[in-house]
Structures are given as C-alpha cells and as structure tokens.
Write an enzyme that holds these catalytic residues in place. Sequence first.
Site, mmCIF file in Angstrom:
data_model
loop_
_atom_site.group_PDB
_atom_site.id
_atom_site.type_symbol
_atom_site.label_atom_id
_atom_site.label_comp_id
_atom_site.label_asym_id
_atom_site.label_seq_id
_atom_site.Cartn_x
_atom_site.Cartn_y
_atom_site.Cartn_z
ATOM 1 N N ARG B 23 -54.987 40.362 -44.605
ATOM 2 C CA ARG B 23 -54.861 41.843 -44.582
ATOM 3 C C ARG B 23 -55.819 42.498 -43.588
ATOM 4 O O ARG B 23 -56.259 43.632 -43.791
ATOM 5 C CB ARG B 23 -55.081 42.456 -45.972
ATOM 6 C CG ARG B 23 -53.928 42.194 -46.919
ATOM 7 C CD ARG B 23 -53.987 43.125 -48.138
ATOM 8 N NE ARG B 23 -52.989 42.751 -49.121
ATOM 9 C CZ ARG B 23 -51.713 43.132 -49.074
ATOM 10 N NH1 ARG B 23 -51.295 43.937 -48.129
ATOM 11 N NH2 ARG B 23 -50.853 42.733 -50.002
ATOM 12 N N ARG B 27 -55.341 49.133 -43.956
ATOM 13 C CA ARG B 27 -56.047 50.381 -44.226
ATOM 14 C C ARG B 27 -57.523 50.414 -43.850
ATOM 15 O O ARG B 27 -58.127 51.472 -43.788
ATOM 16 C CB ARG B 27 -55.879 50.759 -45.705
ATOM 17 C CG ARG B 27 -54.627 51.579 -45.934
ATOM 18 C CD ARG B 27 -54.570 52.079 -47.352
ATOM 19 N NE ARG B 27 -54.303 50.991 -48.290
ATOM 20 C CZ ARG B 27 -54.353 51.125 -49.599
ATOM 21 N NH1 ARG B 27 -54.696 52.281 -50.128
ATOM 22 N NH2 ARG B 27 -54.073 50.112 -50.391
ATOM 23 N N ASP B 72 -44.909 42.037 -45.413
ATOM 24 C CA ASP B 72 -45.111 41.872 -46.855
ATOM 25 C C ASP B 72 -44.266 40.681 -47.297
ATOM 26 O O ASP B 72 -43.168 40.463 -46.764
ATOM 27 C CB ASP B 72 -44.688 43.118 -47.631
ATOM 28 C CG ASP B 72 -45.129 43.040 -49.080
ATOM 29 O OD1 ASP B 72 -46.170 43.632 -49.420
ATOM 30 O OD2 ASP B 72 -44.452 42.351 -49.877
ATOM 31 N N TYR B 147 -42.463 38.282 -58.667
ATOM 32 C CA TYR B 147 -42.016 39.637 -58.304
ATOM 33 C C TYR B 147 -40.546 39.842 -58.656
ATOM 34 O O TYR B 147 -40.137 40.901 -59.142
ATOM 35 C CB TYR B 147 -42.236 39.898 -56.814
ATOM 36 C CG TYR B 147 -43.686 40.179 -56.471
ATOM 37 C CD1 TYR B 147 -44.304 41.350 -56.892
ATOM 38 C CD2 TYR B 147 -44.439 39.271 -55.739
ATOM 39 C CE1 TYR B 147 -45.634 41.612 -56.599
ATOM 40 C CE2 TYR B 147 -45.771 39.525 -55.429
ATOM 41 C CZ TYR B 147 -46.369 40.701 -55.865
ATOM 42 O OH TYR B 147 -47.678 40.941 -55.576
#
Lengths: 342, 342
Positions: B23, B27, B72, B147
């Site tokens: 990652r 952000r 993702d 998921y």
Amino acid sequence: MNQRFLKAARGEPVDATPVWFMRQAGRSLPEYRRVRERWGLLEIVSDPDLCAEVTLQPVHRLGVDAAVMFSDIVLPLRALGLEFRLVDGVGPVLDAPVRSAEAVQVLRLAPVEEAVPEMMAAVRRVVAEDLVPVVAFAGGPFTLASYIVEGGPSRDHHLVKSFMWHEPQAFARLLGLLADLAVDYLSAQVASGANAVQIFDSWVGVLSREDYRDLVLPHTSRLLAGLRPLGVPRIHFGTGTSALLEDIASSAPDVISLDWRIPLDRGWAMVGPEIAIQGNLDPALLLAPSARVSQGVANVLALAAGRDGHIFNLGHGVLPQTKVEVLQAVVAQVHQTPRIRG
Amino acid sequence: MNQRFLKAARGEPVDATPVWFMRQAGRSLPEYRRVRERWGLLEIVSDPDLCAEVTLQPVHRLGVDAAVMFSDIVLPLRALGLEFRLVDGVGPVLDAPVRSAEAVQVLRLAPVEEAVPEMMAAVRRVVAEDLVPVVAFAGGPFTLASYIVEGGPSRDHHLVKSFMWHEPQAFARLLGLLADLAVDYLSAQVASGANAVQIFDSWVGVLSREDYRDLVLPHTSRLLAGLRPLGVPRIHFGTGTSALLEDIASSAPDVISLDWRIPLDRGWAMVGPEIAIQGNLDPALLLAPSARVSQGVANVLALAAGRDGHIFNLGHGVLPQTKVEVLQAVVAQVHQTPRIRG
C-alpha cells in the site's frame, strides 16, 4: 462440588477432562435470550440476582464444569471514573476516550468494591448454589488500555499503539493502574467466593514480540504476582499469541488459554509442562456439521494426549449463532472421551 | 533498471537491502490525495494512465526498489461475474454474496484479459518507465473466498468458515476457480511486463492449522505451481500466520512475507533458508516518534543479519495516517545500513 476444573488447573489427575466455554452465558442459550427481551446488558450485570441467574444458566443447561461470571471486561473501569456503553453487535464504547498524558495523569483508582459492588454480590449468589467452581475475570492491561484509548473495538489498534510509543510514561501509568484494578477486582471476587480467576488480555496478539515484552509483559507479571496470594488458579487468555507464548509463560500464570491458531501440543510445548493448558477449539467450528465438530473435539483431546492439566475450552468466546445442542454434544464428548495417556 | 529487489527475491547478493511497502501507493502520499479529490478508487484503476501514475508516485517520492500495481484484490472477480463496491473506511463490499453450493456451481471463469483489460494496460505503462521492478498481485484463494461469502470484511469470518465445513465440495470448487483466476490474472500481468507476483492471502491466519492444511493449502500449492513457469519471483503474504509458516513454506513460494507478530529470524527459521523473506515492521510503528521507528527498522535488519534473500517491507499495508517523511526516512535507513553478515 464438582472439582475437575480446579484439579486440572492445578495439574492434578481428574476422572474426566473438565470443560467450560468462554461466553457460555449468553446469546447461544434460549433462556438467556428470553432474559434479554426484558433487560439490557448493563441492567443484567447491575442486578446480582439476574446476573447470578444468567451465570448459572449454562451450568444447568450444558453440564459444564465451571461457571464464569456474566459480565464485561469494561465494567470495573468505573473504578477509574471511566464511563462506557455496551453496544449490541459492536462491543464496549467509551464516549470520552483517554488520549493524552494529562488525561491519564488525572485518573484515580477508587475502591472497586464501591464502584461495582453488584459483581461481588452476584459472585456470592452463584457461589451459594455450590454447583461448580466460579471463575471471576478481568481485562488484561493492554486490552483494557486499547478500549480506553481507541474508544471501542479497533481493527488495527493504531491509536493505542501510537499512544504507547509517544507517551511511554503515561502508557506505563495507565497499564499500572489497570493491573492494580485487576488485582483489586479479582481479589474482591475471590473474597466473595470465586474459585479461579482469568485475565482476558484478548488483543495482545496485535503487538510485536518486542513491544509486548518491553511495554506490556512487566505489568502482566506484576498483576499475576499480585493475584498469587489469593491461592486460586490464575488463567491467562489472549488471541493471536502464537509468537508470544514463551513470554506469557514467563509471567507465570497457572494456566494459559490458547486460541485456535496454534495446535494444542505445540502451544503446550512452548509454555512448558509446568503450566496447565486451556483450549483450544475454533469457536466457529461449532457452526460446522456435527461430524466435523466431533472430529475437531477429538483432535484437541488427542493433542492433549491425556496429560494432567488440560481444561477443554474454545480458543475464544462462543459465537452468538451457536446452537445449544452443539454445546451440549461437545460437553458430552469431552466428558466421555477416556483419558488415556498418549 | 534497479535490480536489488529481484536479486534479493532470488536469494542473490545485493549492494543494499531492497525496500518497498505494501500500500505504498495511496493515502499516505499528498499527490495521491490530490488525485482522489477528483477520482474514485474504481475510476483510478479503470484508467490505465491514472493507475500507472498513482503506482509510480511512491517510486518517485520514496525511492523504493519496487513498484506495486495500484489495485484491489477484488478487481479481477469480475472475471467470475462478481460485482463489488470499494467503500472508503470499510473495504470491498459484494452486494450479492455467494452462500450456497448452487451459487458456486454457476460461477464461470471468463478470460481475465477481457474482464479487466485496463490492469494489463496499466502494467505496460508502468513497465515502460523502466524505473524499478513491477509487482503484480492477486488475492489468495481463502481471502477472496472470504470476501465472496461474507460479502465484505469480517471480524470472525464465521460465514466463510461455516460454508467451508458445510459445503466442502462447493468450497473446493470456489477455491479452485480463485486459484485459476489468480494464475490467469498474474500470467497476463507478467506477459504485460510485470517482474514479480505477490499472493495476498491476508486472512489465512484466522484458520486453524488443520483447516488450513486440509482445505486451503492444496489450492495455494497448485496456484504457486501454476505461476512457476512464468519465471518471476512468487511472494506469499498472510497475517497471523505464526503457526502456519511451515505449511505455507511447503507450498513452495520463492518469498514469504511475514507479518509483524513473529520476529523475523524466528519466522525465517520456520520456513527454511531456501525461501527468501520479506518484512516485517509493524505498520503502526510508523506512527511512533522517529527514534522509535529507527530502532524498529534497525531491529528488523539486525534479525535479518545481512543474509541474502531479505526484502525489507512492513508486516501489512501502510496505514493511511502515515506521514510521507517517515516512509522516506525508513527507505534511507534501510538503504544506508551496511549489510554485514551477522
């Protein structure tokens, strides 16, 4: 009184493997759900009669070898002046989390018998029934600190970790207070008749070994040493602890409760033969078909290999979806499996 | 092109320890946040130019030794006809979770190049820059199945576990499809120029060793064998795997990425010297004061002890709160620390 659980916790021979379940009192039982139709969680723990009733429901219904007080680890935080709510499906929520050294500095530990007198009254009522040993529990220092700093359950625990690294002195004071609180709280419950104590440091497994050893373990060791004079078995519980077991063992509890991630024999080898072992079936496995549940129970018992000092339990609490018939079948299987030294 | 990362992944000597972060694109970078002011997550991954730009931002900004494709793990599920949303602060959400054998039975694997052609285009654009090796990634079979069955992130994964035990054939078919999908998807990205592949089986650590070995590992092994002909390093990542490492090693990846729960030397000893190691600083530690971060980095490097085959990384993804200066300082420290065989 049925003594299997206490004997196993002391590493003594038993006629059958003792079994109880974390969160055995709760949503898996229909009689509990009936109580919850009328009363909230905090109402139940505030009423010693109701709390004792709910605590004893699984003893009657399941035939387990220990009663664990129905409560929540955040309850005694009232002795530190910390208020919380218990939110269904979420967990404990603190609306005013503690996130500064100043906020830790002003915390004062009040006498726990005055902060939560109802728990001691509930213990006395359960003990009076004289059915099975009574387990009192308290949150472990890191786990309670996590709730206090995060303000509730957390995915990555980054706020409490960040606080731990940025404010090491305040963090140490907070964990020291929480260790004192656990000693006071469990001592009061043992004085009220509880026969064993369990420390739920459920979230220590989110720490690296280095951080656990340097910043948490000293408080755990002091806590467990503070409980030793009580003369009752002291159980340590955590999840995700596969890499921390030797350190947890060094804090010298009488029993270590393993989660389901580590095979029981391997976990026991890591903590050493002097410490009893509790566990360690995956709680989710109780949702499997009965043959698979039975195979899982047999596997845990096979890995315990009939050694003295094994208490059968799950690796974490009973999931609310669990059927009562499954819990009953597990108890029966554990009790009926011959204890043949492997 | 900077070859450190690929050499270390093959266990060869390097001039400095290579470093990248899971990652790393995201952000923590201000230039990424500026992109996000205009475009949503799915818009970025649907636009090869934008995806390549975001993928390369940390290479320019941080000086890392590998670029990991910005994406993702649920993206290629479109090849199975499964639609999802990426919800900020939550993660991937599938509005129509798969919870029956019938629902698994009707799944068909379409050509992944047709389902997500934009990823291959984005890989080609990043590769064309010829800066650092490009890591393509795919979700591991259990993690994607979680998921798909849970419908989103889960605390206890009880729905996917329950499905695994109640519908073992359907579960095996689902994991088989997901292994095939990962092979197709990563093969297509390698054909587009990607230099290494990583399997994110992030949630396998919620399984007991018994269940992992019986019900998941065969699919992981087949997946990794299917990737072997590509001739690029194959990295396996999971969290909470301290008790599963020997099994993961038996699936024969080239590199195992450790989470932060296990000391690096201990993890490496469990998987054996033939497999390279990636990791394993606690991502939350990057929120600590700089001296503590530096001590943590030094500790990981000390436990790697200058052995060939160590790629520095975090134990999981960069937390969004992480400051870019901290990531830069970690890269500098890793590169500047002399590689002295301990």
